[in-house]
Design a protein around this motif. Structure first.
Motif, PDB file in Angstrom:
ATOM      1  N   PRO A 100       0.820  -1.222   0.000  1.00  0.00           N
ATOM      2  CA  PRO A 100       0.000   0.000   0.000  1.00  0.00           C
ATOM      3  C   PRO A 100       0.851   1.269   0.000  1.00  0.00           C
ATOM      4  O   PRO A 100       0.492   2.270  -0.630  1.00  0.00           O
ATOM      5  N   GLY A 101       1.991   1.230   0.708  1.00  0.00           N
ATOM      6  CA  GLY A 101       2.869   2.396   0.711  1.00  0.00           C
ATOM      7  C   GLY A 101       3.464   2.673  -0.663  1.00  0.00           C
ATOM      8  O   GLY A 101       3.557   3.828  -1.100  1.00  0.00           O
ATOM      9  N   ASP A 102       3.868   1.615  -1.364  1.00  0.00           N
ATOM     10  CA  ASP A 102       4.406   1.800  -2.708  1.00  0.00           C
ATOM     11  C   ASP A 102       3.332   2.303  -3.665  1.00  0.00           C
ATOM     12  O   ASP A 102       3.608   3.104  -4.562  1.00  0.00           O
ATOM     13  N   ALA A 103       2.098   1.822  -3.490  1.00  0.00           N
ATOM     14  CA  ALA A 103       1.004   2.310  -4.337  1.00  0.00           C
ATOM     15  C   ALA A 103       0.775   3.804  -4.120  1.00  0.00           C
ATOM     16  O   ALA A 103       0.554   4.558  -5.080  1.00  0.00           O
ATOM     17  N   TYR A 104       0.857   4.250  -2.865  1.00  0.00           N
ATOM     18  CA  TYR A 104       0.703   5.688  -2.594  1.00  0.00           C
ATOM     19  C   TYR A 104       1.850   6.476  -3.205  1.00  0.00           C
ATOM     20  O   TYR A 104       1.636   7.553  -3.795  1.00  0.00           O
ATOM     21  N   MET A 105       3.078   5.957  -3.090  1.00  0.00           N
ATOM     22  CA  MET A 105       4.221   6.656  -3.669  1.00  0.00           C
ATOM     23  C   MET A 105       4.075   6.803  -5.178  1.00  0.00           C
ATOM     24  O   MET A 105       4.335   7.862  -5.749  1.00  0.00           O
ATOM     25  N   LEU A 106       3.630   5.744  -5.849  1.00  0.00           N
ATOM     26  CA  LEU A 106       3.434   5.814  -7.292  1.00  0.00           C
ATOM     27  C   LEU A 106       2.388   6.862  -7.654  1.00  0.00           C
ATOM     28  O   LEU A 106       2.570   7.643  -8.593  1.00  0.00           O
ATOM     29  N   ALA A 107       1.294   6.876  -6.904  1.00  0.00           N
ATOM     30  CA  ALA A 107       0.245   7.854  -7.184  1.00  0.00           C
ATOM     31  C   ALA A 107       0.744   9.279  -6.946  1.00  0.00           C
ATOM     32  O   ALA A 107       0.457  10.196  -7.732  1.00  0.00           O
ATOM     33  N   ASP A 108       1.514   9.492  -5.876  1.00  0.00           N
ATOM     34  CA  ASP A 108       1.982  10.833  -5.568  1.00  0.00           C
ATOM     35  C   ASP A 108       3.072  11.284  -6.546  1.00  0.00           C
ATOM     36  O   ASP A 108       3.152  12.467  -6.902  1.00  0.00           O
ATOM     37  N   ILE A 109       3.927  10.344  -6.992  1.00  0.00           N
ATOM     38  CA  ILE A 109       4.920  10.692  -8.018  1.00  0.00           C
ATOM     39  C   ILE A 109       4.214  11.103  -9.301  1.00  0.00           C
ATOM     40  O   ILE A 109       4.623  12.057  -9.975  1.00  0.00           O
ATOM     41  N   LEU A 110       3.158  10.398  -9.632  1.00  0.00           N
ATOM     42  CA  LEU A 110       2.387  10.757 -10.824  1.00  0.00           C
ATOM     43  C   LEU A 110       1.754  12.135 -10.665  1.00  0.00           C
ATOM     44  O   LEU A 110       1.683  12.917 -11.625  1.00  0.00           O
ATOM     45  N   ARG A 111       1.327  12.465  -9.437  1.00  0.00           N
ATOM     46  CA  ARG A 111       0.716  13.775  -9.180  1.00  0.00           C
ATOM     47  C   ARG A 111       1.727  14.902  -9.338  1.00  0.00           C
ATOM     48  O   ARG A 111       1.432  15.930  -9.965  1.00  0.00           O
ATOM     49  N   THR A 112       2.921  14.701  -8.808  1.00  0.00           N
ATOM     50  CA  THR A 112       3.904  15.791  -8.798  1.00  0.00           C
ATOM     51  C   THR A 112       4.788  15.826 -10.047  1.00  0.00           C
ATOM     52  O   THR A 112       5.235  16.891 -10.472  1.00  0.00           O
ATOM     53  N   ASP A 113       5.077  14.661 -10.620  1.00  0.00           N
ATOM     54  CA  ASP A 113       6.022  14.588 -11.737  1.00  0.00           C
ATOM     55  C   ASP A 113       5.442  13.868 -12.945  1.00  0.00           C
ATOM     56  O   ASP A 113       6.192  13.367 -13.782  1.00  0.00           O
ATOM     57  N   GLY A 114       4.137  13.817 -13.029  1.00  0.00           N
ATOM     58  CA  GLY A 114       3.526  13.090 -14.128  1.00  0.00           C
ATOM     59  C   GLY A 114       3.882  13.640 -15.493  1.00  0.00           C
ATOM     60  O   GLY A 114       3.892  12.901 -16.487  1.00  0.00           O
ATOM     61  N   HIS A 115       4.187  14.939 -15.564  1.00  0.00           N
ATOM     62  CA  HIS A 115       4.527  15.538 -16.855  1.00  0.00           C
ATOM     63  C   HIS A 115       5.853  15.021 -17.407  1.00  0.00           C
ATOM     64  O   HIS A 115       6.167  15.234 -18.581  1.00  0.00           O
ATOM     65  N   ARG A 116       6.629  14.356 -16.554  1.00  0.00           N
ATOM     66  CA  ARG A 116       7.928  13.835 -17.007  1.00  0.00           C
ATOM     67  C   ARG A 116       7.814  12.457 -17.649  1.00  0.00           C
ATOM     68  O   ARG A 116       8.787  11.961 -18.226  1.00  0.00           O
ATOM     69  N   PHE A 117       6.680  11.809 -17.503  1.00  0.00           N
ATOM     70  CA  PHE A 117       6.526  10.440 -17.984  1.00  0.00           C
ATOM     71  C   PHE A 117       5.509  10.391 -19.117  1.00  0.00           C
ATOM     72  O   PHE A 117       4.579  11.191 -19.174  1.00  0.00           O
ATOM     73  N   ARG A 118       5.692   9.424 -19.982  1.00  0.00           N
ATOM     74  CA  ARG A 118       4.831   9.270 -21.148  1.00  0.00           C
ATOM     75  C   ARG A 118       3.887   8.089 -20.935  1.00  0.00           C
ATOM     76  O   ARG A 118       4.324   7.008 -20.531  1.00  0.00           O
ATOM     77  N   PRO A 119       2.600   8.261 -21.218  1.00  0.00           N
ATOM     78  CA  PRO A 119       1.669   7.128 -21.071  1.00  0.00           C
ATOM     79  C   PRO A 119       2.064   5.972 -21.979  1.00  0.00           C
ATOM     80  O   PRO A 119       2.651   6.154 -23.051  1.00  0.00           O
ATOM     81  N   LEU A 120       1.730   4.790 -21.518  1.00  0.00           N
ATOM     82  CA  LEU A 120       2.056   3.586 -22.274  1.00  0.00           C
ATOM     83  C   LEU A 120       1.203   3.513 -23.534  1.00  0.00           C
ATOM     84  O   LEU A 120      -0.017   3.697 -23.496  1.00  0.00           O
ATOM     85  N   ALA A 121       1.856   3.253 -24.655  1.00  0.00           N
ATOM     86  CA  ALA A 121       1.157   3.062 -25.931  1.00  0.00           C
ATOM     87  C   ALA A 121       1.301   1.595 -26.324  1.00  0.00           C
ATOM     88  O   ALA A 121       2.419   1.104 -26.516  1.00  0.00           O
ATOM     89  N   LEU A 122       0.179   0.902 -26.411  1.00  0.00           N
ATOM     90  CA  LEU A 122       0.232  -0.523 -26.708  1.00  0.00           C
ATOM     91  C   LEU A 122       0.651  -0.771 -28.151  1.00  0.00           C
ATOM     92  O   LEU A 122       0.232  -0.076 -29.075  1.00  0.00           O
ATOM     93  N   LEU A 123       1.475  -1.769 -28.318  1.00  0.00           N
ATOM     94  CA  LEU A 123       1.910  -2.165 -29.647  1.00  0.00           C
ATOM     95  C   LEU A 123       0.831  -2.984 -30.329  1.00  0.00           C
ATOM     96  O   LEU A 123      -0.101  -3.487 -29.689  1.00  0.00           O
ATOM     97  N   SER A 124       0.971  -3.142 -31.636  1.00  0.00           N
ATOM     98  CA  SER A 124       0.018  -3.964 -32.368  1.00  0.00           C
ATOM     99  C   SER A 124       0.172  -5.426 -31.958  1.00  0.00           C
ATOM    100  O   SER A 124       1.203  -5.840 -31.407  1.00  0.00           O
TER     101      SER A 124
END
Length: 401
Positions: A100-124
């Motif tokens: 649960p702590g790691d899940a919160y960290m991931l969510a908070d990193i996405l909140r503060t630094d989400g602009h640095r990461f690119r959403p996953l694009a599925l391949l064919s």
């Protein structure tokens, strides 16, 4: 108010945390890794926000849970485990860890630094199938190398001649010989005529005569194992040789399927058009490169992903350039394999390689330099959906003319 989710995946269950734009936790979900658990997870997430408005950060960029989330419409943002590890001191000083702590960290990193990461694009589906075949074949090749080393080490301990008579211990003729003569006693009466007959029966295509091979066999040191020990080890030798034969047949079957699959893909024909790219090597490149052009908007990003450009450490007056460890190692292996082959068919590639060697670079470093140069052209051809044209490659054209 926008929401952000983090998911810490596991083999039996997944922990999910949802936070708002202030970092306040608005929901925690524990879901099992089964049909009912995943359905419950999607339903509870949908109560908080529509899937398109609820991005989810996750460490692992592939797997069933990722496919389920993307299929439901959630933007999935992969975050490298090293990023999570580096951010951990921001949230706790004692170094504790929980799902649960790691899940919160991931969510908070996405909140503060989400602009640095690119959403996953599925391949064919075709590229994903090719990737599964290529990576599966690579795993089997690694297993074959491990088994061949194990067999060679075993033979050198009690029957060194069987390991030395043929060049490759895992070649079909060597495996057939080992299965026919697994111990020194079984080959005690082996003469030149009998060995020649054995070579003919197994379609030996080497350049060595029976006399030369027999001399090589007899020149090897004699083993000191007793009769009972030699018989026991001979049984293990037979077992390993049988495994290597079956493994080699399966690798050949997968190779044939990969060669057919890559030739059917438009992007596969683009990669295959490069000098000495072949089919297996081209399939390895395409399997990691994919068919989503937005993944690599610049050739510098592709070079970094492939691990063929170094990392610079600069601080004040000090500056150092070091090897890039964090990369797609499958892509690096495929690209460097192609680059090493290309120098035998392209004068331009040979000049870049020779120039690097003249500057004191070792072989592996020179091949990475050449791979970096090739990636500029490969990225351009891939973006333009055009095959490699030597006439448009001015640097290569000037050398050949």
């Amino acid at each position: 108010m926008p929401l952000f989710a983090g998911l810490d995946w596991g083999g039996a269950g997944h922990a999910v945390c949802v936070v708002d734009e202030t970092g306040r936790t608005v929901g925690r979900i524990e879901a099992g890794h089964d049909a009912a658990g995943l359905a419950t997870l999607l339903a509870r997430l949908k109560r908080l926000a529509s899937p398109a408005d609820l991005p989810i950060a996750i460490e692992r960029p592939s797997g069933l849970i990722v496919d389920v989330l993307v299929e439901a419409g959630h933007p999935v943002i992969p975050i490298h485990p090293n990023v999570l590890k580096a951010c951990r001191p921001r949230y706790r000083a004692a170094g504790g860890k929980s799902d649960p702590g790691d899940a919160y960290m991931l969510a908070d990193i996405l909140r503060t630094d989400g602009h640095r990461f690119r959403p996953l694009a599925l391949l064919s589906d075709e590229i994903r199938a090719l990737r599964a075949l290529v990576r599966g074949r690579d795993d089997l090749v690694a297993q074959r190398v491990a088994l061949a080393n194990q067999l060679r080490a075993l033979l050198e301990g009690f029957w060194p001649g069987a390991a030395a008579i043929f060049a490759a211990i895992d070649s079909p003729i060597a495996l057939a010989f080992i299965r026919r003569y697994p111990t020194p006693d079984s080959a005690a009466r082996l003469g030149e005529k009998r060995l020649a007959s054995f070579m003919a029966q197994n379609a030996y295509c080497g350049r060595r005569s029976a006399a030369e091979l027999l001399a090589r066999l007899r020149a090897a040191p004699a083993g000191l194992a007793g009769e009972a020990e030699a018989d026991a080890k001979g049984e293990i030798v037979r077992a390993l040789a049988g495994l290597l034969e079956r493994l080699g047949a399966e690798i050949a079957r997968l190779s044939s399927r990969i060669e057919h699959a890559v030739a059917e893909l438009p992007d596969g024909r683009i990669v295959m058009s490069f000098p000495r790219a072949g089919r297996i090597c081209a399939a390895g490149i395409l399997a990691e490169l994919g068919d989503v052009r937005e993944r690599f908007p610049t050739e510098e990003q592709l070079a970094a992903e492939a691990g063929v450009c170094p990392v610079t450490h600069a601080s004040g007056k000090s500056r150092g350039v070091v090897f890039r460890w964090a990369c797609n190692k499958n892509l690096r292996a495929a690209v460097t394999c192609f680059a090493d082959n290309s120098r035998h068919a392209s004068a331009w590639a040979a000049r870049i390689y020779d120039s690097a060697r003249a500057r004191g670079c070792k072989h592996a470093h020179a091949v990475r330099i050449l791979a970096r140069a090739w990636l500029r052209i490969l990225w351009r051809a891939w973006q333009d959906r055009a095959k490699y044209d030597p006439a448009k490659h001015l640097a290569a054209a000037n050398i050949t003319t």
